[in-house]
Each structure stands twice: as structure tokens, then as C-alpha cells.
Design an enzyme around this catalytic site. Structure first.
Site, PDB file in Angstrom:
ATOM      1  N   TYR A 156     -47.083  22.495  58.662  1.00 31.16           N
ATOM      2  CA  TYR A 156     -45.890  22.883  57.907  1.00 31.16           C
ATOM      3  C   TYR A 156     -46.061  22.560  56.423  1.00 31.16           C
ATOM      4  O   TYR A 156     -45.900  23.429  55.554  1.00 31.16           O
ATOM      5  CB  TYR A 156     -44.675  22.147  58.490  1.00 31.16           C
ATOM      6  CG  TYR A 156     -43.391  22.385  57.752  1.00 31.16           C
ATOM      7  CD1 TYR A 156     -42.875  23.671  57.614  1.00 31.16           C
ATOM      8  CD2 TYR A 156     -42.665  21.320  57.207  1.00 31.16           C
ATOM      9  CE1 TYR A 156     -41.685  23.890  56.950  1.00 31.16           C
ATOM     10  CE2 TYR A 156     -41.469  21.530  56.548  1.00 31.16           C
ATOM     11  CZ  TYR A 156     -40.989  22.823  56.422  1.00 31.16           C
ATOM     12  OH  TYR A 156     -39.817  23.039  55.755  1.00 31.16           O
TER      13      TYR A 156
HETATM   14  N1  LIG Z   1     -33.690  22.307  57.261  1.00 27.11           N
HETATM   15  C1  LIG Z   1     -34.508  21.494  56.597  1.00 27.11           C
HETATM   16  O1  LIG Z   1     -34.469  20.257  56.765  1.00 27.11           O
HETATM   17  C2  LIG Z   1     -35.498  22.052  55.606  1.00 27.11           C
HETATM   18  C3  LIG Z   1     -36.146  21.151  54.756  1.00 27.11           C
HETATM   19  C4  LIG Z   1     -37.065  21.646  53.844  1.00 27.11           C
HETATM   20  C5  LIG Z   1     -37.330  23.003  53.803  1.00 27.11           C
HETATM   21  N2  LIG Z   1     -36.690  23.856  54.654  1.00 27.11           N
HETATM   22  C6  LIG Z   1     -37.039  25.275  54.577  1.00 27.11           C
HETATM   23  O2  LIG Z   1     -35.854  26.018  54.334  1.00 27.11           O
HETATM   24  C7  LIG Z   1     -35.948  27.284  54.992  1.00 27.11           C
HETATM   25  C8  LIG Z   1     -34.737  27.476  55.884  1.00 27.11           C
HETATM   26  O3  LIG Z   1     -34.660  26.377  56.776  1.00 27.11           O
HETATM   27  P1  LIG Z   1     -33.475  26.240  57.842  1.00 27.11           P
HETATM   28  O4  LIG Z   1     -33.515  24.854  58.358  1.00 27.11           O
HETATM   29  O5  LIG Z   1     -32.231  26.824  57.295  1.00 27.11           O
HETATM   30  O6  LIG Z   1     -34.055  27.195  58.985  1.00 27.11           O
HETATM   31  P2  LIG Z   1     -33.484  27.626  60.408  1.00 27.11           P
HETATM   32  O7  LIG Z   1     -32.081  27.146  60.602  1.00 27.11           O
HETATM   33  O8  LIG Z   1     -34.519  27.237  61.406  1.00 27.11           O
HETATM   34  O9  LIG Z   1     -33.514  29.188  60.227  1.00 27.11           O
HETATM   35  C9  LIG Z   1     -34.750  29.770  59.940  1.00 27.11           C
HETATM   36  C10 LIG Z   1     -34.550  31.232  59.809  1.00 27.11           C
HETATM   37  O10 LIG Z   1     -35.846  31.809  59.552  1.00 27.11           O
HETATM   38  C11 LIG Z   1     -35.927  32.967  60.297  1.00 27.11           C
HETATM   39  N3  LIG Z   1     -37.305  33.332  60.588  1.00 27.11           N
HETATM   40  C12 LIG Z   1     -38.268  32.581  61.162  1.00 27.11           C
HETATM   41  N4  LIG Z   1     -39.405  33.302  61.282  1.00 27.11           N
HETATM   42  C13 LIG Z   1     -39.131  34.526  60.752  1.00 27.11           C
HETATM   43  C14 LIG Z   1     -39.882  35.714  60.580  1.00 27.11           C
HETATM   44  N5  LIG Z   1     -41.172  35.774  60.975  1.00 27.11           N
HETATM   45  N6  LIG Z   1     -39.282  36.789  60.027  1.00 27.11           N
HETATM   46  C15 LIG Z   1     -37.999  36.738  59.628  1.00 27.11           C
HETATM   47  N7  LIG Z   1     -37.222  35.634  59.761  1.00 27.11           N
HETATM   48  C16 LIG Z   1     -37.792  34.550  60.332  1.00 27.11           C
HETATM   49  C17 LIG Z   1     -35.137  32.727  61.569  1.00 27.11           C
HETATM   50  O11 LIG Z   1     -34.698  34.000  62.005  1.00 27.11           O
HETATM   51  P3  LIG Z   1     -34.154  34.353  63.488  1.00 27.11           P
HETATM   52  O12 LIG Z   1     -33.237  33.236  63.879  1.00 27.11           O
HETATM   53  O13 LIG Z   1     -33.480  35.672  63.295  1.00 27.11           O
HETATM   54  O14 LIG Z   1     -35.359  34.424  64.391  1.00 27.11           O
HETATM   55  C18 LIG Z   1     -34.014  31.837  61.077  1.00 27.11           C
HETATM   56  O15 LIG Z   1     -32.863  32.577  60.751  1.00 27.11           O
HETATM   57  C19 LIG Z   1     -37.274  27.290  55.754  1.00 27.11           C
HETATM   58  O16 LIG Z   1     -38.270  27.941  54.973  1.00 27.11           O
HETATM   59  C20 LIG Z   1     -37.587  25.817  55.884  1.00 27.11           C
HETATM   60  O17 LIG Z   1     -38.972  25.573  56.005  1.00 27.11           O
HETATM   61  C21 LIG Z   1     -35.770  23.412  55.549  1.00 27.11           C
END
Ligand SMILES: NC(=O)c1ccc[n+]([C@@H]2O[C@H](COP(=O)([O-])OP(=O)(O)OC[C@H]3O[C@@H](n4cnc5c(N)ncnc54)[C@H](OP(=O)(O)O)[C@@H]3O)[C@@H](O)[C@H]2O)c1
Length: 250
Positions: A156
Site C-alpha cells: 500500500y
Molecule cells: N481511510 C483511511 O484511513 C485512508 C488513509 C489514507 C489514505 N486513504 C486513501 O483515501 C482514498 C479513499 O479511502 P477510503 O477509506 O474513503 O476508501 P473506501 O471507503 O475503502 O472506498 C474506496 C472506494 O474506492 C473504490 N475503488 C476501489 N477500487 C476501485 C477501482 N479499481 N475502480 C474504481 N473504484 C475503485 C471503491 O469502489 P466500490 O465500492 O464501488 O467498489 C470504494 O468506493 C483511498 O485512495 C485510500 O487509499 C484512506
């Protein structure tokens, strides 16, 4: 200062839930027409698009796996057909599977590279390939973990560190064309994704919070304001910025 995105067309990837959903809603509230991309969660994408349109904004849900070239081409075609040239791109879709180094598989490696890194290059290609594109803003959602290096996150963090590097290269390469490219680095956050993996409420989350100067997990609400700002003319001289939005954890 008046920050508006009136007349802009935005694509937000992975916007059916979590951070992407909130960014989509906030961009729309600032005036952008928004394409709410999803891969599997069509109900979530419908909900987000409905929230936007019920508030008087413009949005459509569009399915695309952003790690696949043909899907990304179709995503941008749908966006242009609905709202015209895309000039705001938020690369938010991402996956994270935490595992010790000895348990990493080639399949997981390829899935992380495709979803977290290759997707941002594909969407950037689609954006800059649009005929008649003028100024534009790209925001790559990375992670603050790229500067504090948590254990069990090699795939990651490595793929997101590559996103940071690609952001800087793209900023240099695309700046002369008026295309700004910045990275937003969230800290540990309470989202559908981190709830599904059992992180929120776990001892690991307590330990993570103890290292955050502002003393809490992030929420999706914490990220939209910076995305709106970076997308707007108010940020017209900002490119190649890699910005922590992580409560001070870095
Ligand atoms: N939450 C954290 O603690 C955190 C911390 C640092 C960085 N981030 C980054 O912030 C971003 C959002 O995180 P989050 O926690 O909000 O994520 P999340 O709740 O897991 O949601 C991720 C979203 O990405 C979509 N996705 C995954 N693979 C995909 C693909 N191949 N094509 C299109 N859509 C795809 C999923 O779509 P579907 O559900 O439609 O499949 C989902 O809606 C990510 O890049 C993550 O790495 C998050």
C-alpha cells in the site's frame, strides 16, 4: 475570497463512499458538475449523485474499474457526453490490504499497482487527451503513511509513494500546459473502508490516534475543503504540492 467551481466538470474516482463521496459532494456544492465513479457499489454512487442533485447540483454515477484502460476511456466519454470537457480530476479510488511482508502475493502486488498507481496514470492520460482542454487540476489522493511508514503496509505505502512521485513528475511535465497536479495525503480515517477492515474501534486505531498531534482519526469531511481549494483558481499557482491532511501525523 470567493472560491467557485462553476463551469467545471469533475471526475472523482471511487466516489460511492468514504473520502471520495465527500469530495464529490463538496466539489458539487462549490458549483462543479460531478461524475461519481464507482466500481461495484452502484447503490452508494446513486446515493451520492442523488444527494448532489437534490441539493441543486449536477451529478451522474458512472461505473468504471479505473485500473482498466477501456473502462477509463468509457468513463471520460460518459463524463464529456454529460457535462463537457473534464477539467477537474480527483484520483481517490484506492485499495489497502495490510499483511506482513512474507505473506504478500504477486496477485496482491498487481492489484495494488493497478488500482493505486496505474489508475492515476490512465485517468491522467484520459484527461490530457481531451481535445481543446485548457487549464485543469488533478488531485491524487495518497496517504500520510508514505512519510511515517507503518508496518504491514509495504504494498500500500509503496504504491502510494509512487503516486506521490508521479504527482511531482506530472506537475513538472504538465505545468507548461496549464495542468496543475497535487497530492492530498489523508491520515488514518474513519471510513466505510477502514470500518470494513475492522480498524475503527480497534486497539490499532487507538495506537494510531496516540501518534496524531490533533488527537483523532480523520473523517471524510476533513478532505473536501482542500480538494475544492486545489481545484479552484484560488490555487492557480500551486502545483507539485504534496499536502498532509493528517492531524499533524507525518
Ligand atoms: N481511510 C483511511 O484511513 C485512508 C488513509 C489514507 C489514505 N486513504 C486513501 O483515501 C482514498 C479513499 O479511502 P477510503 O477509506 O474513503 O476508501 P473506501 O471507503 O475503502 O472506498 C474506496 C472506494 O474506492 C473504490 N475503488 C476501489 N477500487 C476501485 C477501482 N479499481 N475502480 C474504481 N473504484 C475503485 C471503491 O469502489 P466500490 O465500492 O464501488 O467498489 C470504494 O468506493 C483511498 O485512495 C485510500 O487509499 C484512506
Amino acid at each position: 475570497m470567493d472560491i467557485t467551481l462553476e463551469g467545471r466538470t469533475a471526475v472523482v474516482t471511487g466516489a460511492a463512499k468514504g473520502i471520495g463521496a465527500r469530495i464529490a459532494v463538496d466539489l458539487a456544492a462549490a458549483g462543479a458538475a460531478v461524475v461519481v465513479n464507482y466500481r461495484t457499489d452502484s447503490a452508494g454512487a446513486d446515493r451520492v449523485a442523488k444527494e448532489i442533485t437534490e441539493a441543486g447540483g449536477r451529478a451522474i454515477p458512472v461505473r468504471a474499474d479505473v485500473g482498466r484502460g477501456e473502462d477509463v476511456t468509457a468513463l471520460f466519454t460518459a463524463a464529456r457526453d454529460a457535462f463537457g470537457t473534464v477539467d477537474v480530476l480527483v484520483n481517490n479510488a484506492g485499495i489497502s490490504v495490510f499483511a506482513p511482508i512474507e505473506a504478500i502475493t504477486e496477485e496482491e502486488y498487481r492489484r495494488h499497482v493497478d488500482t493505486n498507481l496505474w489508475s492515476t496514470l490512465l485517468t491522467t492520460q484520459a484527461l490530457i487527451g481531451q481535445p481543446g482542454l485548457g487549464a485543469a487540476s488533478i488531485i491524487n489522493v495518497s496517504t500520510a503513511g508514505t512519510t511515517f511508514h507503518p508496518p504491514y503496509a509495504a504494498l500500500y505505502v509503496a504504491t502510494k509513494a509512487a503516486v506521490n512521485a508521479a504527482t511531482l513528475v506530472a506537475a513538472t511535465e504538465l505545468g507548461p500546459r496549464g495542468i496543475r497536479v497535487n497530492a492530498l495525503l489523508p491520515g488514518y480515517s474513519d471510513t466505510e473502508g477502514t470500518r470494513a477492515m475492522g480498524f475503527v474501534g480497534s486497539p490499532m486505531a487507538d495506537q494510531a490516534v496516540s501518534g496524531v498531534p490533533l488527537g483523532r482519526l480523520g473523517t471524510p469531511d476533513d478532505y473536501g475543503p482542500l480538494a475544492v481549494f486545489l481545484s479552484s483558481d484560488a490555487a492557480r499557482f500551486i502545483t507539485g504540492a504534496v499536502v498532509h491532511v493528517s492531524g499533524g501525523r507525518r
